[in-house]
Design an enzyme around this catalytic site. Structure first.
Site, PDB file in Angstrom:
ATOM      1  N   PRO A  76       4.740  33.885  55.325  1.00 31.11           N
ATOM      2  CG  PRO A  76       6.101  35.760  55.594  1.00 31.11           C
ATOM      3  CD  PRO A  76       5.977  34.318  55.956  1.00 31.11           C
ATOM      4  CG  MET A  77       3.837  32.362  50.818  1.00 35.02           C
ATOM      5  SD  MET A  77       3.470  30.707  50.199  1.00 35.02           S
ATOM      6  CE  MET A  77       2.348  30.108  51.455  1.00 35.02           C
ATOM      7  CB  CYS A 114      10.602  40.264  49.116  1.00 33.15           C
ATOM      8  SG  CYS A 114       9.710  40.134  47.550  1.00 33.15           S
TER       9      CYS A 114
HETATM   10  C1  FMN Z   1       3.558  33.284  46.079  1.00 29.69           C
HETATM   11  C2  FMN Z   1       4.610  33.617  47.106  1.00 29.69           C
HETATM   12  C3  FMN Z   1       4.556  34.821  47.781  1.00 29.69           C
HETATM   13  C4  FMN Z   1       5.529  35.135  48.749  1.00 29.69           C
HETATM   14  N1  FMN Z   1       5.407  36.294  49.464  1.00 29.69           N
HETATM   15  C5  FMN Z   1       6.247  36.528  50.510  1.00 29.69           C
HETATM   16  C6  FMN Z   1       6.039  37.635  51.390  1.00 29.69           C
HETATM   17  O1  FMN Z   1       5.080  38.403  51.256  1.00 29.69           O
HETATM   18  N2  FMN Z   1       6.937  37.804  52.401  1.00 29.69           N
HETATM   19  C7  FMN Z   1       7.990  36.949  52.608  1.00 29.69           C
HETATM   20  O2  FMN Z   1       8.764  37.132  53.545  1.00 29.69           O
HETATM   21  N3  FMN Z   1       8.204  35.905  51.790  1.00 29.69           N
HETATM   22  C8  FMN Z   1       7.341  35.658  50.773  1.00 29.69           C
HETATM   23  N4  FMN Z   1       7.513  34.535  50.006  1.00 29.69           N
HETATM   24  C9  FMN Z   1       8.583  33.576  50.355  1.00 29.69           C
HETATM   25  C10 FMN Z   1       8.041  32.513  51.326  1.00 29.69           C
HETATM   26  O3  FMN Z   1       7.624  33.096  52.544  1.00 29.69           O
HETATM   27  C11 FMN Z   1       9.133  31.462  51.626  1.00 29.69           C
HETATM   28  O4  FMN Z   1      10.216  32.108  52.230  1.00 29.69           O
HETATM   29  C12 FMN Z   1       9.616  30.751  50.377  1.00 29.69           C
HETATM   30  O5  FMN Z   1       8.530  30.374  49.531  1.00 29.69           O
HETATM   31  C13 FMN Z   1      10.435  29.495  50.736  1.00 29.69           C
HETATM   32  O6  FMN Z   1       9.659  28.590  51.467  1.00 29.69           O
HETATM   33  P1  FMN Z   1       8.996  27.277  50.781  1.00 29.69           P
HETATM   34  O7  FMN Z   1      10.111  26.513  50.115  1.00 29.69           O
HETATM   35  O8  FMN Z   1       8.348  26.546  51.914  1.00 29.69           O
HETATM   36  O9  FMN Z   1       7.998  27.780  49.763  1.00 29.69           O
HETATM   37  C14 FMN Z   1       6.575  34.233  49.017  1.00 29.69           C
HETATM   38  C15 FMN Z   1       6.639  33.028  48.296  1.00 29.69           C
HETATM   39  C16 FMN Z   1       5.664  32.709  47.372  1.00 29.69           C
HETATM   40  C17 FMN Z   1       5.747  31.383  46.651  1.00 29.69           C
END
Ligand code: FMN
Length: 315
Positions: A16-17, A101
Protein backbone atom coordinates in the site's frame (compact mmCIF):
# COMPACT_ATOMS: atom_id res chain seq x y z
CA UNK A 1 -0.56 -19.00 -0.02
CA UNK A 2 -3.66 -18.70 2.10
CA UNK A 3 -4.70 -15.75 4.31
CA UNK A 4 -7.50 -17.22 6.40
CA UNK A 5 -10.23 -18.08 3.89
CA UNK A 6 -8.53 -16.16 1.06
CA UNK A 7 -6.45 -18.24 -1.33
CA UNK A 8 -3.83 -16.27 -3.25
CA UNK A 9 -2.40 -17.44 -6.54
CA UNK A 10 1.16 -16.22 -6.08
CA UNK A 11 3.27 -14.70 -3.38
CA UNK A 12 4.41 -11.30 -4.70
CA UNK A 13 2.29 -8.49 -3.33
CA UNK A 14 2.01 -4.77 -4.06
CA UNK A 15 2.59 -2.58 -0.99
CA UNK A 16 0.00 0.00 0.00
CA UNK A 17 1.40 3.44 -0.90
CA UNK A 18 -0.34 6.76 -0.31
CA UNK A 19 -0.89 8.72 -3.54
CA UNK A 20 0.58 5.88 -5.59
CA UNK A 21 -1.50 2.71 -5.40
CA UNK A 22 -4.72 3.99 -6.94
CA UNK A 23 -6.96 1.76 -9.06
CA UNK A 24 -5.24 2.33 -12.46
CA UNK A 25 -1.83 1.58 -10.98
CA UNK A 26 -3.09 -1.46 -9.10
CA UNK A 27 -4.60 -2.82 -12.33
CA UNK A 28 -1.22 -2.56 -14.05
CA UNK A 29 0.51 -4.36 -11.18
CA UNK A 30 -2.15 -7.05 -11.28
CA UNK A 31 -1.67 -7.42 -15.05
CA UNK A 32 2.03 -8.07 -14.48
CA UNK A 33 1.40 -10.67 -11.82
CA UNK A 34 0.93 -9.07 -8.39
CA UNK A 35 -0.94 -11.73 -6.40
CA UNK A 36 -2.61 -9.17 -4.14
CA UNK A 37 -2.92 -5.41 -4.34
CA UNK A 38 -3.80 -2.99 -1.56
CA UNK A 39 -5.36 0.44 -1.49
CA UNK A 40 -3.31 3.12 0.17
CA UNK A 41 -4.19 3.57 3.85
CA UNK A 42 -7.72 4.84 4.31
CA UNK A 43 -8.55 6.92 7.35
CA UNK A 44 -11.18 5.28 9.58
CA UNK A 45 -12.65 8.61 10.71
CA UNK A 46 -12.87 9.82 7.12
CA UNK A 47 -14.97 6.76 6.32
CA UNK A 48 -17.17 7.15 9.34
CA UNK A 49 -17.81 10.83 8.55
CA UNK A 50 -18.29 10.11 4.81
CA UNK A 51 -15.37 12.23 3.64
CA UNK A 52 -15.51 12.27 -0.15
CA UNK A 53 -11.74 12.37 -0.44
CA UNK A 54 -11.36 9.32 1.82
CA UNK A 55 -14.00 7.36 -0.05
CA UNK A 56 -12.34 8.20 -3.40
CA UNK A 57 -9.31 6.23 -2.19
CA UNK A 58 -11.28 2.99 -2.30
CA UNK A 59 -12.57 3.17 -5.88
CA UNK A 60 -12.17 -0.39 -7.11
CA UNK A 61 -13.26 -2.83 -9.82
CA UNK A 62 -13.67 -6.56 -10.23
CA UNK A 63 -10.61 -7.11 -12.48
CA UNK A 64 -8.13 -6.06 -9.82
CA UNK A 65 -9.26 -8.61 -7.28
CA UNK A 66 -8.20 -9.89 -4.84
CA UNK A 67 -8.05 -6.48 -3.18
CA UNK A 68 -6.94 -5.55 0.32
CA UNK A 69 -8.27 -2.33 1.79
CA UNK A 70 -5.89 -0.88 4.34
CA UNK A 71 -7.33 1.09 7.25
CA UNK A 72 -5.60 3.45 9.62
CA UNK A 73 -7.12 4.73 12.82
CA UNK A 74 -6.43 5.33 16.47
CA UNK A 75 -9.09 3.36 18.34
CA UNK A 76 -10.58 -0.11 18.30
CA UNK A 77 -14.11 1.33 18.15
CA UNK A 78 -13.33 3.57 15.17
CA UNK A 79 -11.53 0.86 13.23
CA UNK A 80 -14.23 -1.64 14.05
CA UNK A 81 -16.93 0.68 12.69
CA UNK A 82 -14.87 1.64 9.63
CA UNK A 83 -14.14 -2.03 8.86
CA UNK A 84 -17.83 -2.87 8.95
CA UNK A 85 -18.64 0.06 6.65
CA UNK A 86 -15.88 -0.96 4.25
CA UNK A 87 -17.03 -4.55 4.18
CA UNK A 88 -20.66 -3.59 3.55
CA UNK A 89 -20.01 -0.93 0.94
CA UNK A 90 -16.84 -2.05 -0.82
CA UNK A 91 -16.71 -5.80 -0.33
CA UNK A 92 -12.89 -6.17 -0.10
CA UNK A 93 -11.18 -9.56 -0.07
CA UNK A 94 -9.33 -8.61 3.09
CA UNK A 95 -8.84 -5.74 5.48
CA UNK A 96 -5.34 -4.74 6.54
CA UNK A 97 -4.59 -2.57 9.55
CA UNK A 98 -1.79 -0.02 9.29
CA UNK A 99 0.47 -0.13 12.35
CA UNK A 100 3.54 1.14 10.55
CA UNK A 101 3.14 4.59 9.04
CA UNK A 102 5.71 6.92 10.66
CA UNK A 103 4.52 10.16 8.94
CA UNK A 104 4.27 12.90 11.52
CA UNK A 105 0.68 13.91 10.73
CA UNK A 106 -0.44 10.28 11.08
CA UNK A 107 1.49 9.54 14.29
CA UNK A 108 0.26 12.81 15.83
CA UNK A 109 -3.31 11.53 15.52
CA UNK A 110 -2.33 8.32 17.34
CA UNK A 111 -2.54 6.27 14.11
CA UNK A 112 0.01 4.19 12.17
CA UNK A 113 3.30 3.61 13.96
CA UNK A 114 2.01 5.44 17.07
CA UNK A 115 0.06 2.26 17.79
CA UNK A 116 3.28 0.32 18.24
CA UNK A 117 3.64 2.01 21.64
CA UNK A 118 0.52 0.19 22.75
CA UNK A 119 0.66 -3.50 21.73
CA UNK A 120 -2.44 -4.35 23.74
CA UNK A 121 -4.41 -1.81 21.70
CA UNK A 122 -3.01 -3.33 18.49
CA UNK A 123 -4.18 -6.77 19.59
CA UNK A 124 -7.59 -5.43 20.65
CA UNK A 125 -8.00 -3.80 17.25
CA UNK A 126 -7.09 -6.95 15.35
CA UNK A 127 -9.37 -9.00 17.61
CA UNK A 128 -12.36 -6.66 17.38
CA UNK A 129 -12.07 -6.05 13.65
CA UNK A 130 -11.67 -9.79 12.98
CA UNK A 131 -14.85 -10.45 14.98
CA UNK A 132 -16.72 -7.67 13.20
CA UNK A 133 -16.09 -8.66 9.58
CA UNK A 134 -16.20 -11.91 7.67
CA UNK A 135 -13.10 -11.31 5.50
CA UNK A 136 -9.56 -12.04 6.74
CA UNK A 137 -7.87 -9.28 8.74
CA UNK A 138 -4.13 -8.75 8.38
CA UNK A 139 -1.68 -6.33 9.95
CA UNK A 140 1.30 -4.43 8.57
CA UNK A 141 3.86 -3.19 11.04
CA UNK A 142 7.43 -2.06 11.42
CA UNK A 143 9.88 -3.70 13.83
CA UNK A 144 11.05 -2.63 17.29
CA UNK A 145 14.69 -1.99 18.20
CA UNK A 146 14.48 -5.16 20.21
CA UNK A 147 13.79 -8.44 18.40
CA UNK A 148 12.17 -10.06 21.45
CA UNK A 149 9.69 -7.23 21.65
CA UNK A 150 8.89 -7.58 17.94
CA UNK A 151 8.29 -11.31 18.44
CA UNK A 152 6.09 -10.74 21.47
CA UNK A 153 3.90 -8.26 19.60
CA UNK A 154 3.49 -10.30 16.42
CA UNK A 155 2.55 -13.29 18.58
CA UNK A 156 -0.13 -11.14 20.28
CA UNK A 157 -1.49 -10.18 16.84
CA UNK A 158 -1.62 -13.79 15.69
CA UNK A 159 -3.36 -14.82 18.91
CA UNK A 160 -5.84 -11.97 18.44
CA UNK A 161 -6.88 -13.37 15.06
CA UNK A 162 -4.63 -11.83 12.38
CA UNK A 163 -4.66 -13.97 9.22
CA UNK A 164 -1.22 -12.78 8.08
CA UNK A 165 1.42 -10.27 9.11
CA UNK A 166 3.50 -8.01 6.89
CA UNK A 167 6.77 -6.92 8.43
CA UNK A 168 8.45 -3.80 7.10
CA UNK A 169 11.87 -4.48 8.57
CA UNK A 170 12.71 -1.00 9.81
CA UNK A 171 11.88 0.70 13.07
CA UNK A 172 9.54 3.67 13.25
CA UNK A 173 12.49 6.03 13.59
CA UNK A 174 14.66 4.62 10.83
CA UNK A 175 14.02 6.35 7.59
CA UNK A 176 14.86 4.84 4.25
CA UNK A 177 18.57 5.58 4.75
CA UNK A 178 18.81 2.48 6.97
CA UNK A 179 18.74 -0.87 5.27
CA UNK A 180 15.83 -3.14 6.13
CA UNK A 181 16.86 -5.84 8.62
CA UNK A 182 15.60 -9.00 6.95
CA UNK A 183 16.90 -11.21 9.81
CA UNK A 184 14.08 -9.94 12.01
CA UNK A 185 11.60 -11.12 9.40
CA UNK A 186 13.19 -14.58 9.59
CA UNK A 187 12.71 -14.56 13.37
CA UNK A 188 9.05 -13.54 12.95
CA UNK A 189 8.58 -16.35 10.42
CA UNK A 190 9.89 -18.85 12.97
CA UNK A 191 7.67 -17.47 15.72
CA UNK A 192 4.31 -17.55 13.94
CA UNK A 193 2.14 -20.08 12.19
CA UNK A 194 0.22 -17.61 9.99
CA UNK A 195 1.78 -16.37 6.72
CA UNK A 196 4.51 -13.75 7.08
CA UNK A 197 5.11 -11.26 4.29
CA UNK A 198 8.55 -9.67 4.01
CA UNK A 199 8.79 -6.02 3.09
CA UNK A 200 11.59 -3.48 2.74
CA UNK A 201 14.28 -2.99 0.11
CA UNK A 202 13.11 -5.69 -2.28
CA UNK A 203 14.01 -4.01 -5.54
CA UNK A 204 14.75 -6.70 -8.14
CA UNK A 205 15.04 -10.40 -8.91
CA UNK A 206 18.09 -11.00 -6.74
CA UNK A 207 16.88 -9.17 -3.65
CA UNK A 208 13.56 -11.00 -3.95
CA UNK A 209 15.23 -14.40 -4.03
CA UNK A 210 17.62 -13.46 -1.22
CA UNK A 211 14.74 -12.44 1.04
CA UNK A 212 12.93 -15.71 0.43
CA UNK A 213 16.09 -17.69 1.15
CA UNK A 214 17.16 -15.65 4.15
CA UNK A 215 13.80 -15.36 5.93
CA UNK A 216 11.75 -18.35 4.65
CA UNK A 217 8.89 -15.86 4.43
CA UNK A 218 5.67 -16.91 2.71
CA UNK A 219 5.48 -13.90 0.42
CA UNK A 220 7.16 -10.63 -0.42
CA UNK A 221 5.71 -7.14 -0.73
CA UNK A 222 7.14 -4.56 -3.09
CA UNK A 223 6.78 -0.82 -2.57
CA UNK A 224 9.02 1.86 -4.03
CA UNK A 225 10.59 -0.33 -6.70
CA UNK A 226 7.14 -0.77 -8.27
CA UNK A 227 6.46 2.97 -8.58
CA UNK A 228 6.34 3.73 -12.31
CA UNK A 229 7.53 0.17 -12.84
CA UNK A 230 4.64 -2.30 -12.51
CA UNK A 231 6.56 -4.64 -14.84
CA UNK A 232 8.76 -5.53 -11.86
CA UNK A 233 6.15 -8.11 -10.83
CA UNK A 234 6.60 -10.01 -14.09
CA UNK A 235 10.39 -9.80 -13.91
CA UNK A 236 10.61 -11.06 -10.35
CA UNK A 237 7.94 -13.71 -10.84
CA UNK A 238 9.68 -15.04 -13.94
CA UNK A 239 13.05 -15.18 -12.21
CA UNK A 240 11.72 -16.97 -9.13
CA UNK A 241 10.04 -19.54 -11.34
CA UNK A 242 12.77 -20.14 -13.91
CA UNK A 243 16.02 -18.66 -12.58
CA UNK A 244 16.23 -16.59 -15.78
CA UNK A 245 16.29 -12.81 -16.08
CA UNK A 246 13.85 -11.15 -18.47
CA UNK A 247 15.34 -8.28 -20.43
CA UNK A 248 14.34 -4.84 -19.09
CA UNK A 249 11.50 -3.03 -20.83
CA UNK A 250 12.52 -0.71 -23.67
CA UNK A 251 11.37 2.91 -23.88
CA UNK A 252 8.29 2.13 -25.95
CA UNK A 253 7.17 -0.57 -23.54
CA UNK A 254 7.57 1.81 -20.60
CA UNK A 255 5.53 4.39 -22.48
CA UNK A 256 2.87 1.80 -23.33
CA UNK A 257 2.45 1.23 -19.59
CA UNK A 258 2.17 4.97 -18.98
CA UNK A 259 -0.51 5.34 -21.67
CA UNK A 260 -2.37 2.34 -20.33
CA UNK A 261 -2.27 4.00 -16.91
CA UNK A 262 -3.73 7.15 -18.50
CA UNK A 263 -6.47 5.21 -20.26
CA UNK A 264 -7.47 3.48 -17.04
CA UNK A 265 -7.33 6.74 -15.09
CA UNK A 266 -9.65 8.27 -17.71
CA UNK A 267 -11.98 5.29 -17.59
CA UNK A 268 -12.34 5.54 -13.81
CA UNK A 269 -12.50 9.34 -13.76
CA UNK A 270 -9.19 9.62 -11.91
CA UNK A 271 -7.25 11.92 -14.21
CA UNK A 272 -5.85 14.82 -12.28
CA UNK A 273 -3.05 17.13 -13.37
CA UNK A 274 -0.75 16.55 -10.37
CA UNK A 275 -1.15 12.77 -10.49
CA UNK A 276 -0.53 12.63 -14.24
CA UNK A 277 2.65 14.68 -13.92
CA UNK A 278 3.93 12.48 -11.12
CA UNK A 279 3.21 9.31 -13.04
CA UNK A 280 4.80 10.70 -16.21
CA UNK A 281 8.00 11.26 -14.22
CA UNK A 282 7.82 7.88 -12.54
CA UNK A 283 7.15 5.94 -15.74
CA UNK A 284 10.15 7.52 -17.47
CA UNK A 285 12.62 6.85 -14.66
CA UNK A 286 15.90 5.58 -15.98
CA UNK A 287 15.41 6.92 -19.50
CA UNK A 288 18.24 8.72 -21.27
CA UNK A 289 17.96 12.50 -20.88
CA UNK A 290 15.72 11.96 -17.87
CA UNK A 291 16.58 15.19 -16.12
CA UNK A 292 15.64 17.37 -19.10
CA UNK A 293 12.49 15.32 -19.57
CA UNK A 294 11.44 15.84 -15.96
CA UNK A 295 12.04 19.59 -16.27
CA UNK A 296 9.76 19.63 -19.33
CA UNK A 297 7.09 17.59 -17.53
CA UNK A 298 7.28 19.90 -14.52
CA UNK A 299 6.74 22.89 -16.77
CA UNK A 300 3.75 21.36 -18.58
CA UNK A 301 0.67 23.50 -18.00
CA UNK A 302 -1.99 20.85 -18.42
CA UNK A 303 -2.55 17.14 -18.94
CA UNK A 304 -2.56 17.47 -22.74
CA UNK A 305 0.88 19.00 -22.64
CA UNK A 306 2.18 16.09 -20.54
CA UNK A 307 0.65 13.66 -23.02
CA UNK A 308 2.34 15.54 -25.88
CA UNK A 309 5.73 15.28 -24.20
CA UNK A 310 5.29 11.57 -23.49
CA UNK A 311 3.96 10.86 -27.00
CA UNK A 312 7.01 12.60 -28.45
CA UNK A 313 9.26 9.98 -26.85
CA UNK A 314 7.76 7.08 -28.77
CA UNK A 315 10.11 5.85 -31.45
C1 FMN B 1 5.05 7.05 -1.25
C2 FMN B 1 4.84 6.00 -0.20
C3 FMN B 1 3.60 5.88 0.41
C4 FMN B 1 3.39 4.89 1.39
N1 FMN B 1 2.14 4.74 1.92
C5 FMN B 1 1.88 3.69 2.75
C6 FMN B 1 0.55 3.39 3.18
O1 FMN B 1 -0.42 4.06 2.80
N2 FMN B 1 0.39 2.33 4.01
C7 FMN B 1 1.43 1.54 4.42
O2 FMN B 1 1.24 0.58 5.16
N3 FMN B 1 2.69 1.80 4.03
C8 FMN B 1 2.93 2.83 3.18
N4 FMN B 1 4.21 3.03 2.71
C9 FMN B 1 5.27 2.07 3.07
C10 FMN B 1 5.34 0.94 2.02
O3 FMN B 1 4.13 0.20 1.99
C11 FMN B 1 6.50 -0.02 2.36
O4 FMN B 1 6.27 -0.59 3.61
C12 FMN B 1 7.85 0.68 2.37
O5 FMN B 1 8.00 1.57 1.27
C13 FMN B 1 9.00 -0.34 2.36
O6 FMN B 1 8.95 -1.13 1.21
P1 FMN B 1 9.92 -0.86 -0.06
O7 FMN B 1 11.34 -0.86 0.45
O8 FMN B 1 9.62 -1.97 -1.01
O9 FMN B 1 9.55 0.50 -0.61
C14 FMN B 1 4.44 4.03 1.77
C15 FMN B 1 5.70 4.19 1.16
C16 FMN B 1 5.89 5.14 0.18
C17 FMN B 1 7.25 5.24 -0.48
Amino acid sequence: MQFGSLKLHGNILLAPMADVTNLPFRLLCKKYGAALVYTEMVDADGLIYHSRKTISRIVSCQEERPLGIQLSGSSAEGLNLAARLVEEQHNPDLIDINFGCPARHIVKKGCGAAMMNNPQLMADIVGQVSDAVSVPVTAKLRVYDNVDRTLKVVRMLEDAGASAITVHARTQHQNYAHKADWDVIGAVREELSIPVIANGDIVDEVTAQTVFEQTHCDGIMIGRAAIGNPYIFRRIGHYLETGEFLRPQDVNEQLDDFFEYMELAGKYDMLDYAGVKLNAKWFTRGLEGGRLLRTKINAARDIDEVIGIMGGLIS
